[in-house]
Design an enzyme around this catalytic site. Structure first.
Site, short mmCIF file in Angstrom:
data_model
loop_
_atom_site.label_atom_id
_atom_site.label_comp_id
_atom_site.label_asym_id
_atom_site.label_seq_id
_atom_site.Cartn_x
_atom_site.Cartn_y
_atom_site.Cartn_z
N GLY A 34 0.84 -1.19 0.00
CA GLY A 34 0.00 0.00 0.00
C GLY A 34 0.87 1.24 0.00
O GLY A 34 2.01 1.21 0.48
N CYS A 43 5.78 -0.01 7.59
CA CYS A 43 5.40 1.18 6.84
C CYS A 43 6.59 1.63 6.00
O CYS A 43 7.72 1.67 6.50
CB CYS A 43 4.97 2.30 7.79
SG CYS A 43 4.40 3.77 6.92
N LEU A 44 6.32 1.95 4.74
CA LEU A 44 7.41 2.36 3.84
C LEU A 44 8.03 3.68 4.27
O LEU A 44 9.13 4.01 3.83
CB LEU A 44 6.89 2.48 2.41
CG LEU A 44 6.44 1.17 1.75
CD1 LEU A 44 5.80 1.44 0.40
CD2 LEU A 44 7.60 0.19 1.61
N HIS A 63 -3.00 7.28 6.81
CA HIS A 63 -2.02 8.19 6.21
C HIS A 63 -2.69 9.47 5.70
O HIS A 63 -2.11 10.55 5.76
CB HIS A 63 -1.30 7.51 5.04
CG HIS A 63 -0.11 6.69 5.44
ND1 HIS A 63 0.97 7.23 6.12
CD2 HIS A 63 0.19 5.38 5.25
CE1 HIS A 63 1.88 6.27 6.33
NE2 HIS A 63 1.43 5.14 5.82
N HIS A 109 -4.75 1.14 7.38
CA HIS A 109 -3.40 1.73 7.48
C HIS A 109 -3.26 2.90 6.49
O HIS A 109 -2.81 3.99 6.86
CB HIS A 109 -2.36 0.64 7.18
CG HIS A 109 -0.94 1.11 7.20
ND1 HIS A 109 -0.02 0.65 8.12
CD2 HIS A 109 -0.27 1.98 6.40
CE1 HIS A 109 1.15 1.24 7.89
NE2 HIS A 109 1.02 2.05 6.85
N GLU A 110 -3.67 2.66 5.24
CA GLU A 110 -3.53 3.70 4.22
C GLU A 110 -4.46 4.87 4.48
O GLU A 110 -4.10 6.03 4.28
CB GLU A 110 -3.77 3.12 2.82
CG GLU A 110 -2.83 2.00 2.42
CD GLU A 110 -1.37 2.32 2.66
OE1 GLU A 110 -0.98 3.49 2.54
OE2 GLU A 110 -0.61 1.39 2.98
N GLN A 155 2.64 9.94 1.38
CA GLN A 155 3.93 9.25 1.42
C GLN A 155 4.82 9.59 0.22
O GLN A 155 6.01 9.31 0.24
CB GLN A 155 3.73 7.73 1.49
CG GLN A 155 3.19 7.26 2.83
CD GLN A 155 3.13 5.76 2.88
OE1 GLN A 155 2.22 5.15 2.32
NE2 GLN A 155 4.11 5.13 3.52
NI NI Z 1 2.45 3.32 5.92
#
Ligand code: NI
Length: 186
Positions: free
Chosen positions: A48, A97-98, A143, A139-140, A53
């Site tokens: 995701g 998380c990226l 963000h 999660h997304e 991000q």
């Molecule tokens: Ni994340």
């Protein structure tokens, strides 16, 4: 070319993202941006990726979801999403998380939900999701609100180094069965 991924500390990750104006969806620039997001998610081997991000404070994210009854994995583009019918039942699961690959966080999430959104063509869509797919979407969505997994941890003891996950799962095996994809990052 993959986009640069904002890392923890960048203010954009803490902003509430703005809705995407529907009239923009048809523009070549916006469609190219969506393609770049998908490329970036795949290049990072993530499941995701949200607009903030990649330094775009807009309500859009890409995610790999598994619609109920469908075994094929496909990335979907969610624009101006709304979460509904959140189940009372929540379950903890480890999430990466990226934007901070070094950490894994144990996060309680609703077990099921419905997400309403526009797809990349501007078509209104709705998906009923549960389990892992519901977790990724939550999660997304967080963000877009400027919320990160570390904010959702019930204890600072639920924040660990990714490199130590094997040890964590061995010593805290109670959640081992909940997520068989705990190495995925979002
Ligand atoms: Ni994340």
């Amino acid at each position: 070319m993959p986009l640069k991924i904002a890392q923890l500390g960048q203010p954009v990750l803490r902003e509430k993202a703005k809705p995407v104006r529907p009239e923009r969806l048809a523009s070549p620039e916006f469609q190219a941006f969506v393609d770049e997001m998908l490329t970036t998610m795949h290049a990072a081997r993530g499941v995701g990726l949200a607009g903030p991000q990649v330094f775009a404070s807009e309500r859009i994210f890409t995610a790999v979801v598994l619609p109920t009854g469908n075994s094929s994995v496909r990335p979907e583009v969610f624009i101006n999403p709304v979460l509904k019918d959140l189940s009372a039942e929540t379950r903890p699961g480890w999430e990466g998380c990226l934007s901070f690959r070094e950490l894994m966080v144990l996060v309680p999430r609703h077990q099921s939900l419905t997400i309403e959104y526009l797809d990349r063509k501007g078509e209104p869509r709705s998906l009923a999701l549960s389990g892992y797919a519901a977790r990724v979407v939550q999660h997304e969505f967080d963000h877009l609100e400027g919320i990160l997994t570390i904010d959702r941890a019930e204890s600072t003891r639920d924040i660990v180094k990714e490199s130590e996950m094997n040890t964590v799962l061995e010593t805290r095996g109670e959640f081992e069965d909940d997520e068989d994809e705990e190495d995925d990052e979002e």
